[in-house]
Design a protein around this motif. Structure first.
Motif, short mmCIF file in Angstrom:
data_model
loop_
_atom_site.label_atom_id
_atom_site.label_comp_id
_atom_site.label_asym_id
_atom_site.label_seq_id
_atom_site.Cartn_x
_atom_site.Cartn_y
_atom_site.Cartn_z
N ARG A 159 0.83 -1.20 0.00
CA ARG A 159 0.00 0.00 0.00
C ARG A 159 0.87 1.26 0.00
O ARG A 159 0.56 2.25 -0.66
CB ARG A 159 -0.94 0.00 1.21
N ARG A 160 1.96 1.21 0.74
CA ARG A 160 2.87 2.35 0.76
C ARG A 160 3.48 2.57 -0.63
O ARG A 160 3.61 3.71 -1.09
CB ARG A 160 3.98 2.13 1.78
N LEU A 161 3.84 1.49 -1.29
CA LEU A 161 4.44 1.60 -2.62
C LEU A 161 3.49 2.27 -3.61
O LEU A 161 3.90 3.10 -4.42
CB LEU A 161 4.82 0.21 -3.14
N VAL A 162 2.21 1.90 -3.53
CA VAL A 162 1.23 2.48 -4.44
C VAL A 162 1.08 3.97 -4.17
O VAL A 162 1.04 4.80 -5.08
CB VAL A 162 -0.13 1.77 -4.31
N GLY A 163 1.02 4.34 -2.89
CA GLY A 163 0.93 5.76 -2.53
C GLY A 163 2.13 6.54 -3.02
O GLY A 163 1.99 7.65 -3.56
N GLU A 164 3.30 5.97 -2.87
CA GLU A 164 4.52 6.64 -3.32
C GLU A 164 4.56 6.72 -4.85
O GLU A 164 5.06 7.68 -5.43
CB GLU A 164 5.76 5.91 -2.80
N ALA A 165 4.03 5.68 -5.52
CA ALA A 165 3.99 5.70 -6.99
C ALA A 165 3.09 6.82 -7.49
O ALA A 165 3.41 7.49 -8.48
CB ALA A 165 3.51 4.35 -7.51
N LEU A 166 1.97 7.04 -6.82
CA LEU A 166 1.08 8.13 -7.21
C LEU A 166 1.76 9.48 -7.00
O LEU A 166 1.63 10.39 -7.82
CB LEU A 166 -0.23 8.06 -6.42
N SER A 167 2.47 9.61 -5.90
CA SER A 167 3.22 10.85 -5.65
C SER A 167 4.31 11.04 -6.70
O SER A 167 4.58 12.16 -7.15
CB SER A 167 3.84 10.82 -4.25
N GLN A 168 4.92 9.93 -7.10
CA GLN A 168 5.94 9.98 -8.14
C GLN A 168 5.35 10.54 -9.42
O GLN A 168 5.95 11.37 -10.10
CB GLN A 168 6.50 8.59 -8.41
N GLY A 169 4.13 10.08 -9.76
CA GLY A 169 3.48 10.57 -10.97
C GLY A 169 3.26 12.07 -10.93
O GLY A 169 3.43 12.77 -11.94
N GLN A 170 2.90 12.59 -9.75
CA GLN A 170 2.71 14.03 -9.61
C GLN A 170 4.03 14.78 -9.80
O GLN A 170 4.07 15.83 -10.43
CB GLN A 170 2.11 14.34 -8.24
N ARG A 171 5.11 14.22 -9.26
CA ARG A 171 6.42 14.86 -9.41
C ARG A 171 6.88 14.84 -10.87
O ARG A 171 7.48 15.79 -11.35
CB ARG A 171 7.45 14.19 -8.51
N VAL A 172 6.59 13.74 -11.56
CA VAL A 172 6.96 13.63 -12.97
C VAL A 172 6.21 14.68 -13.78
O VAL A 172 6.78 15.36 -14.64
CB VAL A 172 6.66 12.21 -13.50
N ALA A 173 4.91 14.82 -13.51
CA ALA A 173 4.11 15.81 -14.23
C ALA A 173 4.61 17.22 -13.95
O ALA A 173 4.65 18.07 -14.85
CB ALA A 173 2.64 15.68 -13.84
N ALA A 174 4.99 17.47 -12.71
CA ALA A 174 5.50 18.80 -12.36
C ALA A 174 6.83 19.08 -13.04
O ALA A 174 7.14 20.22 -13.40
CB ALA A 174 5.65 18.91 -10.85
N ALA A 175 7.62 18.01 -13.25
CA ALA A 175 8.93 18.19 -13.87
C ALA A 175 8.80 18.59 -15.33
O ALA A 175 9.61 19.37 -15.84
CB ALA A 175 9.74 16.90 -13.75
N ARG A 176 7.80 18.07 -16.01
CA ARG A 176 7.63 18.36 -17.44
C ARG A 176 6.17 18.63 -17.75
O ARG A 176 5.41 17.73 -18.10
CB ARG A 176 8.14 17.19 -18.28
#
Length: 214
Positions: A159-176
């Motif tokens: 469950r933690r991995l999924v939450g972190e993956a969603l946050s990763q997606g937000q960071r990726v979108a913010a990067a580009r």
């Protein structure tokens, strides 16, 4: 003619994701694998990930893009995700490779379907399973059979991995922002398809958890 920035960004983030997967699997094989057979198997999967990276690298060059420049905006976000989800043991490493990276790769695969068919075909090829699922499921189930109490701990980890993956997606979108804009424009004509996409992501995640016995 050069490809649109959004497409180059998608291939760039995937290329760095594959390069990172290769590096992390190699590291986990050396430091966490409990047997030589496990180390060998995970190392072979790592080599497959590197092969995927080379395919993406080659396509970026064909598109007239600089692969290093295409990957660099995503280094911080992906490195942060790996740092925040560093596995403490072998079973956590397997769950991360199967569940955490699985849901991220599912999203990239879904995103590619919105683009040119040739791009979607390439993404499907580089995100091919290559035996990762079978290897992870077999080892995790064996681990749970030997230590059933570990199931609760690993379910929380997933469950933690999924939450972190969603946050990763937000960071990726913010990067580009170009990547986020391209996907938003592709999705804007069909809100129902967006709902179906997330339903598919959830369904695949639930299948993975069930396969692991979690």
């Amino acid at each position: 003619m050069k490809e649109s920035p959004g497409v180059v960004d998608l291939l760039g983030v995937l290329a760095y994701a594959e390069l990172s997967a290769y590096a992390r699997m190699t590291e986990d094989a050396a430091s966490l694998a409990p047997s030589l057979a496990d180390r060998t198997a995970l190392s072979e999967l790592a080599v497959a990930e590197y092969g995927h990276f080379r395919l993406l690298h080659g396509r970026l060059v064909e598109l007239g893009a600089d692969p290093e420049a295409a990957m660099s905006p995503f280094v911080e976000a992906l490195d942060a995700w790996h740092a925040q989800t560093a596995p403490a043991d072998w079973l956590q490493a397997l769950v991360k490779a199967y569940v955490g990276e699985g849901i991220a790769f599912d999203f990239y695969r879904e995103a590619a379907r919105l683009l040119d068919p040739s791009i979607a075909k390439l993404v499907d090829e580089v995100l091919a399973d290559e035996g990762r699922s079978e290897f992870a499921v077999e080892r995790v189930r064996a681990g749970l059979a030997a230590d059933p109490v570990a199931a609760g701990r690993l379910a929380l980890w997933a469950r933690r991995l999924v939450g972190e993956a969603l946050s990763q997606g937000q960071r990726v979108a913010a990067a580009r922002p170009e990547l986020a804009r391209m996907l938003a424009e592709a999705e804007s004509d069909d809100q129902a398809e967006i709902s179906r996409m997330f339903a598919r992501l959830t369904e695949e995640h639930n299948k993975r958890m069930a396969a692991l016995g979690l």
